[in-house]
Design a protein around this motif. Structure first.
Motif, PDB file in Angstrom:
ATOM      1  N   ALA A 129       0.834  -1.208   0.000  1.00 48.03           N
ATOM      2  CA  ALA A 129       0.000   0.000   0.000  1.00 48.03           C
ATOM      3  C   ALA A 129       0.866   1.255   0.000  1.00 48.03           C
ATOM      4  O   ALA A 129       0.579   2.214  -0.732  1.00 48.03           O
ATOM      5  N   ALA A 130       1.920   1.252   0.786  1.00 47.54           N
ATOM      6  CA  ALA A 130       2.820   2.412   0.841  1.00 47.54           C
ATOM      7  C   ALA A 130       3.515   2.627  -0.496  1.00 47.54           C
ATOM      8  O   ALA A 130       3.668   3.767  -0.965  1.00 47.54           O
ATOM      9  N   GLN A 131       3.923   1.553  -1.146  1.00 50.37           N
ATOM     10  CA  GLN A 131       4.586   1.669  -2.448  1.00 50.37           C
ATOM     11  C   GLN A 131       3.626   2.177  -3.515  1.00 50.37           C
ATOM     12  O   GLN A 131       3.997   3.017  -4.354  1.00 50.37           O
ATOM     13  N   ALA A 132       2.393   1.700  -3.482  1.00 47.38           N
ATOM     14  CA  ALA A 132       1.395   2.175  -4.452  1.00 47.38           C
ATOM     15  C   ALA A 132       1.101   3.656  -4.234  1.00 47.38           C
ATOM     16  O   ALA A 132       0.990   4.431  -5.194  1.00 47.38           O
ATOM     17  N   ARG A 133       0.976   4.075  -2.976  1.00 51.87           N
ATOM     18  CA  ARG A 133       0.725   5.494  -2.680  1.00 51.87           C
ATOM     19  C   ARG A 133       1.892   6.359  -3.130  1.00 51.87           C
ATOM     20  O   ARG A 133       1.698   7.463  -3.668  1.00 51.87           O
ATOM     21  N   ALA A 134       3.098   5.870  -2.927  1.00 58.98           N
ATOM     22  CA  ALA A 134       4.279   6.639  -3.332  1.00 58.98           C
ATOM     23  C   ALA A 134       4.326   6.813  -4.842  1.00 58.98           C
ATOM     24  O   ALA A 134       4.699   7.888  -5.343  1.00 58.98           O
ATOM     25  N   MET A 135       3.956   5.785  -5.573  1.00 59.12           N
ATOM     26  CA  MET A 135       3.919   5.881  -7.040  1.00 59.12           C
ATOM     27  C   MET A 135       2.868   6.895  -7.476  1.00 59.12           C
ATOM     28  O   MET A 135       3.122   7.759  -8.324  1.00 59.12           O
ATOM     29  N   ALA A 136       1.676   6.813  -6.897  1.00 61.56           N
ATOM     30  CA  ALA A 136       0.597   7.737  -7.262  1.00 61.56           C
ATOM     31  C   ALA A 136       0.973   9.182  -6.929  1.00 61.56           C
ATOM     32  O   ALA A 136       0.633  10.100  -7.677  1.00 61.56           O
ATOM     33  N   ALA A 137       1.679   9.381  -5.820  1.00 58.60           N
ATOM     34  CA  ALA A 137       2.096  10.726  -5.424  1.00 58.60           C
ATOM     35  C   ALA A 137       3.057  11.337  -6.423  1.00 58.60           C
ATOM     36  O   ALA A 137       3.178  12.571  -6.505  1.00 58.60           O
ATOM     37  N   ARG A 138       3.720  10.499  -7.208  1.00 61.91           N
ATOM     38  CA  ARG A 138       4.657  10.979  -8.234  1.00 61.91           C
ATOM     39  C   ARG A 138       4.000  10.992  -9.616  1.00 61.91           C
ATOM     40  O   ARG A 138       4.675  11.023 -10.633  1.00 61.91           O
ATOM     41  N   ASP A 139       2.661  10.958  -9.632  1.00 61.76           N
ATOM     42  CA  ASP A 139       1.885  11.010 -10.884  1.00 61.76           C
ATOM     43  C   ASP A 139       2.133   9.797 -11.774  1.00 61.76           C
ATOM     44  O   ASP A 139       2.032   9.888 -13.005  1.00 61.76           O
ATOM     45  N   ILE A 140       2.468   8.679 -11.161  1.00 61.40           N
ATOM     46  CA  ILE A 140       2.594   7.417 -11.899  1.00 61.40           C
ATOM     47  C   ILE A 140       1.285   6.666 -11.704  1.00 61.40           C
ATOM     48  O   ILE A 140       0.915   6.342 -10.572  1.00 61.40           O
ATOM     49  N   PRO A 141       0.539   6.413 -12.760  1.00 59.74           N
ATOM     50  CA  PRO A 141      -0.778   5.778 -12.601  1.00 59.74           C
ATOM     51  C   PRO A 141      -0.676   4.371 -12.029  1.00 59.74           C
ATOM     52  O   PRO A 141       0.239   3.618 -12.345  1.00 59.74           O
ATOM     53  N   VAL A 142      -1.630   4.048 -11.164  1.00 62.14           N
ATOM     54  CA  VAL A 142      -1.666   2.742 -10.505  1.00 62.14           C
ATOM     55  C   VAL A 142      -2.984   2.049 -10.825  1.00 62.14           C
ATOM     56  O   VAL A 142      -4.059   2.637 -10.697  1.00 62.14           O
ATOM     57  N   VAL A 143      -2.889   0.800 -11.245  1.00 62.46           N
ATOM     58  CA  VAL A 143      -4.053  -0.079 -11.393  1.00 62.46           C
ATOM     59  C   VAL A 143      -3.912  -1.123 -10.303  1.00 62.46           C
ATOM     60  O   VAL A 143      -2.818  -1.636 -10.066  1.00 62.46           O
ATOM     61  N   SER A 144      -5.004  -1.432  -9.609  1.00 62.54           N
ATOM     62  CA  SER A 144      -4.875  -2.377  -8.499  1.00 62.54           C
ATOM     63  C   SER A 144      -5.924  -3.475  -8.551  1.00 62.54           C
ATOM     64  O   SER A 144      -7.012  -3.315  -9.106  1.00 62.54           O
ATOM     65  N   LEU A 145      -5.547  -4.590  -7.932  1.00 63.87           N
ATOM     66  CA  LEU A 145      -6.432  -5.735  -7.744  1.00 63.87           C
ATOM     67  C   LEU A 145      -6.492  -5.987  -6.247  1.00 63.87           C
ATOM     68  O   LEU A 145      -5.465  -6.166  -5.596  1.00 63.87           O
ATOM     69  N   THR A 146      -7.703  -5.986  -5.685  1.00 63.88           N
ATOM     70  CA  THR A 146      -7.847  -6.154  -4.250  1.00 63.88           C
ATOM     71  C   THR A 146      -9.161  -6.861  -3.971  1.00 63.88           C
ATOM     72  O   THR A 146      -9.833  -7.318  -4.903  1.00 63.88           O
TER      73      THR A 146
END
Length: 279
Positions: free
Chosen positions: A213-230
């Protein structure tokens, strides 16, 4: 003279209730949010349990269940519970019926019973997956990931086998990806190389991996789009994802397989490769 508060009409089925919960989740008080998350993640328990047992499992007071039901237009918790029971009646259970037929005949060996249980759980998971994935959202996610220079695959623990297999398949399909999960412990250094031209695919199921979760948030904070499966609309991955998918695996004897999750991941992988091939 104060105008009386107009009571909202309660949803008529489980899917309608789920949609309303998701629409209002941002405005729900903390305890009602807690009930909402539990209700969507454990609908069978809501259908079968008592107010006391459900409140205990959801870590709230029974009165909170009543407030939750009334918030969505029901007179009380029992009215809300009827929707969850109706959901169960509508579900097909052909594979469970097959197991019942086996039980009525010659008693199978214990290993056969366990095998049939996991096969049944896998089929239930796949049946639910077909109904859960919105084709329009899937197409947007495929387009987003296909346009990325590099796809970063984020997962830990139970989710890791999925991204590991995706990395293998992407390699065969000549799609550039980076599996996050190094034995050297340099995941953050690997992710630091990502740019907004890249994208991330993150997976985490309850109990959620805080590192993912922390890694996904860090990516999104840098404007890197995230697709997730949960597995829940209240997963920590949802809030930082451009697109997200909810897949709930059925269990057998408390053990959950990855049947539906793996099927979804492979469909996503091949779709991405095909879209890139077609340009």
């Amino acid at each position: 003279m104060t105008q009386a508060t107009i009571k909202p009409e309660p949803p008529q089925d489980f899917d309608s209730l789920r949609n309303v919960i998701l629409e209002r989740r941002g405005e729900l008080p903390k305890r009602l949010t807690q009930v909402a998350a539990y209700a969507l993640d454990h609908p069978d328990e809501i259908a079968f349990g008592t107010a006391a047992s459900i409140a205990l499992s959801a870590h709230v007071q029974p009165s909170t269940l009543v407030r939750f039901a009334q918030h969505f237009g029901f007179d009380g918790f029992s009215g809300l519970q009827l929707l969850f029971r109706a959901r169960l009646r509508e579900r097909t259970s052909s594979y469970e019926e097959r197991l019942k037929t086996l039980e009525n005949g010659a008693a199978p060996a214990e290993s056969t019973t366990i095998f049939n249980g996991f096969v049944s759980a896998g089929h239930r998971s796949l049946d639910a997956l077909a109904a859960a994935v919105d084709p329009a959202v899937l197409e947007r996610a495929v387009t987003l990931l296909a346009n990325a220079d590099t796809i970063y695959l984020i997962a830990k623990r139970r989710s890791y086998p999925i991204t590991s297999y995706m990395a293998y398949a992407f390699g065969k399909l000549r799609v550039k990806c980076q599996l996050v999960g190094t034995s050297a412990g340099i995941d953050d250094d690997v992710l630091a190389m990502a740019s907004p031209r890249d994208a991330a695919f993150a997976i985490s199921f309850s109990p959620y991996a805080s590192e993912s979760a922390a890694q996904a948030r860090a990516m999104a904070a840098r404007d890197i789009p995230v697709v997730s499966l949960t597995d829940s609309a209240f997963s920590p991955l949802v809030e930082c994802s451009t697109e997200w998918f909810e897949v709930v695996e059925a269990d057998h004897a408390g053990f959950r397989s990855l049947s539906a999750s793996m099927a979804f991941a492979m469909a996503l992988t091949v779709s991405i490769a095909e879209k890139r091939r077609r340009g």
